[in-house]
Motif scaffolding. Structure first.
Motif, PDB file in Angstrom:
ATOM      1  N   ILE A   1       0.844  -1.201   0.000  1.00 10.62           N
ATOM      2  CA  ILE A   1       0.000   0.000   0.000  1.00 10.62           C
ATOM      3  C   ILE A   1       0.876   1.247   0.000  1.00 10.62           C
ATOM      4  O   ILE A   1       0.617   2.220  -0.723  1.00 10.62           O
ATOM      5  CB  ILE A   1      -0.941  -0.017   1.221  1.00 10.62           C
ATOM      6  CG1 ILE A   1      -1.881  -1.231   1.144  1.00 10.62           C
ATOM      7  CG2 ILE A   1      -1.744   1.283   1.306  1.00 10.62           C
ATOM      8  CD1 ILE A   1      -2.732  -1.422   2.376  1.00 10.62           C
ATOM      9  N   TRP A   2       1.935   1.215   0.795  1.00 14.37           N
ATOM     10  CA  TRP A   2       2.867   2.335   0.809  1.00 14.37           C
ATOM     11  C   TRP A   2       3.574   2.512  -0.534  1.00 14.37           C
ATOM     12  O   TRP A   2       3.876   3.632  -0.953  1.00 14.37           O
ATOM     13  CB  TRP A   2       3.892   2.140   1.925  1.00 14.37           C
ATOM     14  CG  TRP A   2       3.405   2.583   3.262  1.00 14.37           C
ATOM     15  CD1 TRP A   2       2.323   3.379   3.522  1.00 14.37           C
ATOM     16  CD2 TRP A   2       3.977   2.275   4.533  1.00 14.37           C
ATOM     17  NE1 TRP A   2       2.193   3.589   4.871  1.00 14.37           N
ATOM     18  CE2 TRP A   2       3.187   2.931   5.524  1.00 14.37           C
ATOM     19  CE3 TRP A   2       5.071   1.527   4.943  1.00 14.37           C
ATOM     20  CZ2 TRP A   2       3.473   2.837   6.884  1.00 14.37           C
ATOM     21  CZ3 TRP A   2       5.361   1.438   6.298  1.00 14.37           C
ATOM     22  CH2 TRP A   2       4.569   2.083   7.261  1.00 14.37           C
ATOM     23  N   LEU A   3       3.860   1.393  -1.191  1.00 16.38           N
ATOM     24  CA  LEU A   3       4.494   1.457  -2.507  1.00 16.38           C
ATOM     25  C   LEU A   3       3.615   2.257  -3.476  1.00 16.38           C
ATOM     26  O   LEU A   3       4.109   3.149  -4.189  1.00 16.38           O
ATOM     27  CB  LEU A   3       4.725   0.047  -3.048  1.00 16.38           C
ATOM     28  CG  LEU A   3       5.268  -0.049  -4.478  1.00 16.38           C
ATOM     29  CD1 LEU A   3       6.724   0.393  -4.536  1.00 16.38           C
ATOM     30  CD2 LEU A   3       5.129  -1.479  -5.008  1.00 16.38           C
ATOM     31  N   LEU A   4       2.335   1.938  -3.500  1.00 18.38           N
ATOM     32  CA  LEU A   4       1.412   2.668  -4.371  1.00 18.38           C
ATOM     33  C   LEU A   4       1.334   4.140  -3.966  1.00 18.38           C
ATOM     34  O   LEU A   4       1.319   5.034  -4.829  1.00 18.38           O
ATOM     35  CB  LEU A   4       0.025   2.024  -4.303  1.00 18.38           C
ATOM     36  CG  LEU A   4      -0.067   0.557  -4.761  1.00 18.38           C
ATOM     37  CD1 LEU A   4      -1.501   0.050  -4.603  1.00 18.38           C
ATOM     38  CD2 LEU A   4       0.400   0.408  -6.204  1.00 18.38           C
ATOM     39  N   TYR A   5       1.290   4.370  -2.666  1.00 20.50           N
ATOM     40  CA  TYR A   5       1.242   5.745  -2.164  1.00 20.50           C
ATOM     41  C   TYR A   5       2.509   6.513  -2.563  1.00 20.50           C
ATOM     42  O   TYR A   5       2.443   7.682  -2.964  1.00 20.50           O
ATOM     43  CB  TYR A   5       1.097   5.734  -0.641  1.00 20.50           C
ATOM     44  CG  TYR A   5       1.096   7.098  -0.017  1.00 20.50           C
ATOM     45  CD1 TYR A   5      -0.037   7.914  -0.075  1.00 20.50           C
ATOM     46  CD2 TYR A   5       2.234   7.584   0.644  1.00 20.50           C
ATOM     47  CE1 TYR A   5      -0.033   9.185   0.505  1.00 20.50           C
ATOM     48  CE2 TYR A   5       2.240   8.853   1.222  1.00 20.50           C
ATOM     49  CZ  TYR A   5       1.105   9.644   1.152  1.00 20.50           C
ATOM     50  OH  TYR A   5       1.108  10.897   1.713  1.00 20.50           O
ATOM     51  N   GLY A   6       3.650   5.837  -2.478  1.00 19.12           N
ATOM     52  CA  GLY A   6       4.913   6.479  -2.846  1.00 19.12           C
ATOM     53  C   GLY A   6       4.951   6.878  -4.309  1.00 19.12           C
ATOM     54  O   GLY A   6       5.455   7.954  -4.666  1.00 19.12           O
ATOM     55  N   PHE A   7       4.407   6.018  -5.180  1.00 19.33           N
ATOM     56  CA  PHE A   7       4.363   6.340  -6.608  1.00 19.33           C
ATOM     57  C   PHE A   7       3.419   7.511  -6.877  1.00 19.33           C
ATOM     58  O   PHE A   7       3.721   8.407  -7.656  1.00 19.33           O
ATOM     59  CB  PHE A   7       3.915   5.118  -7.417  1.00 19.33           C
ATOM     60  CG  PHE A   7       5.043   4.191  -7.764  1.00 19.33           C
ATOM     61  CD1 PHE A   7       6.102   4.618  -8.558  1.00 19.33           C
ATOM     62  CD2 PHE A   7       5.051   2.884  -7.306  1.00 19.33           C
ATOM     63  CE1 PHE A   7       7.142   3.771  -8.891  1.00 19.33           C
ATOM     64  CE2 PHE A   7       6.091   2.021  -7.627  1.00 19.33           C
ATOM     65  CZ  PHE A   7       7.144   2.467  -8.420  1.00 19.33           C
ATOM     66  N   LEU A   8       2.260   7.470  -6.222  1.00 21.10           N
ATOM     67  CA  LEU A   8       1.251   8.498  -6.479  1.00 21.10           C
ATOM     68  C   LEU A   8       1.677   9.871  -5.960  1.00 21.10           C
ATOM     69  O   LEU A   8       1.334  10.902  -6.550  1.00 21.10           O
ATOM     70  CB  LEU A   8      -0.079   8.086  -5.842  1.00 21.10           C
ATOM     71  CG  LEU A   8      -0.781   6.878  -6.474  1.00 21.10           C
ATOM     72  CD1 LEU A   8      -2.011   6.482  -5.659  1.00 21.10           C
ATOM     73  CD2 LEU A   8      -1.184   7.184  -7.914  1.00 21.10           C
ATOM     74  N   THR A   9       2.413   9.885  -4.861  1.00 28.52           N
ATOM     75  CA  THR A   9       2.815  11.164  -4.249  1.00 28.52           C
ATOM     76  C   THR A   9       4.253  11.539  -4.563  1.00 28.52           C
ATOM     77  O   THR A   9       4.746  12.563  -4.071  1.00 28.52           O
ATOM     78  CB  THR A   9       2.646  11.085  -2.721  1.00 28.52           C
ATOM     79  OG1 THR A   9       3.486  10.041  -2.197  1.00 28.52           O
ATOM     80  CG2 THR A   9       1.197  10.803  -2.361  1.00 28.52           C
ATOM     81  N   LEU A  10       4.925  10.712  -5.356  1.00 28.75           N
ATOM     82  CA  LEU A  10       6.327  10.956  -5.720  1.00 28.75           C
ATOM     83  C   LEU A  10       7.222  11.069  -4.488  1.00 28.75           C
ATOM     84  O   LEU A  10       8.111  11.923  -4.403  1.00 28.75           O
ATOM     85  CB  LEU A  10       6.448  12.225  -6.577  1.00 28.75           C
ATOM     86  CG  LEU A  10       5.673  12.215  -7.910  1.00 28.75           C
ATOM     87  CD1 LEU A  10       5.854  13.536  -8.631  1.00 28.75           C
ATOM     88  CD2 LEU A  10       6.114  11.044  -8.779  1.00 28.75           C
ATOM     89  N   GLN A  11       6.958  10.165  -3.516  1.00 32.11           N
ATOM     90  CA  GLN A  11       7.783  10.091  -2.302  1.00 32.11           C
ATOM     91  C   GLN A  11       8.429   8.699  -2.257  1.00 32.11           C
ATOM     92  O   GLN A  11       7.851   7.762  -1.700  1.00 32.11           O
ATOM     93  CB  GLN A  11       6.931  10.331  -1.051  1.00 32.11           C
ATOM     94  CG  GLN A  11       6.296  11.690  -0.991  1.00 32.11           C
ATOM     95  CD  GLN A  11       5.529  11.913   0.300  1.00 32.11           C
ATOM     96  OE1 GLN A  11       6.119  12.053   1.385  1.00 32.11           O
ATOM     97  NE2 GLN A  11       4.210  11.936   0.200  1.00 32.11           N
ATOM     98  N   PRO A  12       9.597   8.540  -2.851  1.00 32.65           N
ATOM     99  CA  PRO A  12      10.214   7.219  -2.977  1.00 32.65           C
ATOM    100  C   PRO A  12      10.543   6.547  -1.646  1.00 32.65           C
ATOM    101  O   PRO A  12      10.715   5.325  -1.608  1.00 32.65           O
ATOM    102  CB  PRO A  12      11.493   7.500  -3.775  1.00 32.65           C
ATOM    103  CG  PRO A  12      11.734   8.962  -3.633  1.00 32.65           C
ATOM    104  CD  PRO A  12      10.387   9.594  -3.494  1.00 32.65           C
ATOM    105  N   VAL A  13      10.601   7.300  -0.569  1.00 31.33           N
ATOM    106  CA  VAL A  13      10.912   6.689   0.721  1.00 31.33           C
ATOM    107  C   VAL A  13       9.867   5.638   1.100  1.00 31.33           C
ATOM    108  O   VAL A  13      10.169   4.662   1.787  1.00 31.33           O
ATOM    109  CB  VAL A  13      11.041   7.768   1.814  1.00 31.33           C
ATOM    110  CG1 VAL A  13       9.694   8.436   2.088  1.00 31.33           C
ATOM    111  CG2 VAL A  13      11.594   7.168   3.097  1.00 31.33           C
ATOM    112  N   TYR A  14       8.633   5.840   0.636  1.00 36.15           N
ATOM    113  CA  TYR A  14       7.574   4.882   0.951  1.00 36.15           C
ATOM    114  C   TYR A  14       7.703   3.577   0.146  1.00 36.15           C
ATOM    115  O   TYR A  14       6.988   2.609   0.418  1.00 36.15           O
ATOM    116  CB  TYR A  14       6.202   5.512   0.710  1.00 36.15           C
ATOM    117  CG  TYR A  14       5.779   6.455   1.807  1.00 36.15           C
ATOM    118  CD1 TYR A  14       5.167   5.987   2.961  1.00 36.15           C
ATOM    119  CD2 TYR A  14       6.015   7.827   1.707  1.00 36.15           C
ATOM    120  CE1 TYR A  14       4.790   6.852   3.981  1.00 36.15           C
ATOM    121  CE2 TYR A  14       5.642   8.697   2.717  1.00 36.15           C
ATOM    122  CZ  TYR A  14       5.029   8.204   3.848  1.00 36.15           C
ATOM    123  OH  TYR A  14       4.651   9.060   4.856  1.00 36.15           O
TER     124      TYR A  14
END
Length: 367
Positions: free
Chosen positions: A294-307
């Motif tokens: 879920i965090w992976l998808l969130y990281g892609f959508l928000t452009l926050q690679p740390v997730y």
């Protein structure tokens, strides 16, 4: 929260690497063991798809002093006819017909009990009909057994995973062993709680097997492999779990339905029918192996690679295990999906038991 998950996953991965180091492989070099007779015992129920390939594989084994005993467990297909045709005049083989299932016994356990009565070997190797052995597997297995002075050698084979559900669930068996089982304790002590075994490959020293009363000691068990290994430890015998994936392969299931029924039958019983343990595992896998996706998808959508880092770590942990067990490396990407299905079937297995419904396997029903 993110930092906590990342830290834990790094620790899990390091632990997996260290833990796997205590899982011995079968050796490359072996000594002559011509005076040792090995009995290979195979229970077979409706195995027409495996019968011919199994016999051809067994004929290629290079160990010189060996007998094969195959039990047709009241099959309703062409298992018996195929066996007799393929065995032909090879005197190393003996085909026997299984008797009616007796009260208080599970099917496979009763078949193994009948097989051992016919065996003459100093060592008894129980394998499943869907197992395939390398040509020098027997001498390597005996060498490892004797090196560690063990009375039972077992291991999880390299799994062939043709159906989709098999790809998702079957490799989780190796993951559970290398992550959850403290292998050093399992292989160096007789603590029964740290016991793992796989019924597709179990090599016993005959005298120790008979001393615990063999399969009769676990006659009603649906996870007889683990329970008989515990019986061995209870009697003070050394049980050795090894990485046998280089010499032993297994096609456990050919359809998605078989995968579901097989895991449904075994998983809750394998957890000692513990409701608490089911919910602990549900929380653990949800937090550490589903949330990172879920965090992976969130990281892609928000452009926050740390997730994306937690997912990368669980991929690496699973990749290490798949590499060591000769599994398709790309299945490591499916770890979150495996966790979801693992939780789902674990709960289905639990509720089947709590409602006192029967588990179905190969035409037989078990509570």
């Amino acid at each position: 929260m993110l930092l906590f998950i990342i830290s834990c996953l790094i620790i899990f991965t390091i632990w997996t690497v260290i833990n796997s180091m205590f899982l011995p492989h079968l050796p490359n070099k072996t000594e002559s063991q011509e005076n040792t007779l090995v009995s290979i015992l195979v229970p077979m129920r409706n195995e027409e798809r495996n019968a011919a390939a199994l016999v051809q594989c067994l004929k290629l084994l290079t160990f010189s002093n060996i007998e094969y005993i195959l039990l047709d467990d009241q099959s309703t297909d062409r298992t018996s006819a195929i066996l007799h045709k393929v065995v032909h005049n090879d005197r190393r083989f003996k085909i026997i017909n299984g008797g009616n299932l007796q009260d208080g016994w599970s099917g496979k356990v009763f078949a193994c009990h009948q097989l051992q009565k016919e065996a003459k070997g100093d060592y008894l190797l129980f394998i499943d009909a869907d197992v395939r052995l390398s040509s020098d597997c027997i001498q390597k297995s005996l060498a490892l057994l004797k090196k560690h002075k063990a009375k039972l050698l077992t291991g999880f084979p390299a799994f062939q995973v043709p159906p989709l559900l098999s790809k998702i669930l079957v490799p989780m068996q190796h993951f559970a062993i290398m992550f959850h089982l403290p292998i050093f304790i399992a292989n160096k002590t007789t603590i029964q709680a740290t016991t793992a075994a796989h019924g597709a490959f179990m090599l016993f020293e005959r005298s120790a097997y008979l001393q615990i009363n063999g399969h009769e000691s676990v006659k009603s068990s649906l996870v007889e492999d683990v329970h008989i290994a515990r019986k061995m430890k209870e009697s003070g015998f050394h049980v050795l779990l090894a990485n046998i994936t280089g010499e032993v392969s297994c096609l456990m299931y050919e359809t998605n339905k078989e995968v579901w029924e097989g895991f449904l039958k075994n998983i809750y019983i394998g957890l000692n029918r513990s409701i608490l343990f089911v919910f602990i595992l549900t929380g653990f896998y949800s937090l550490f192996y589903i949330l990172p996706f879920i965090w992976l998808l969130y990281g892609f959508l928000t452009l926050q690679p740390v997730y994306c880092i937690p997912y990368i770590i669980i991929f690496l942990q699973r990749f290490i295990i798949d590499l060591l067990t000769k599994q398709y490396w790309f299945l490591s990407f499916l770890m979150p999906v495996s966790a979801i299905f693992f939780i789902a079937i674990m709960h289905a297995s639990m509720w089947t038991s709590l409602r006192q419904k029967s588990y179905k396997w190969k035409g037989r029903y078990y509570i």
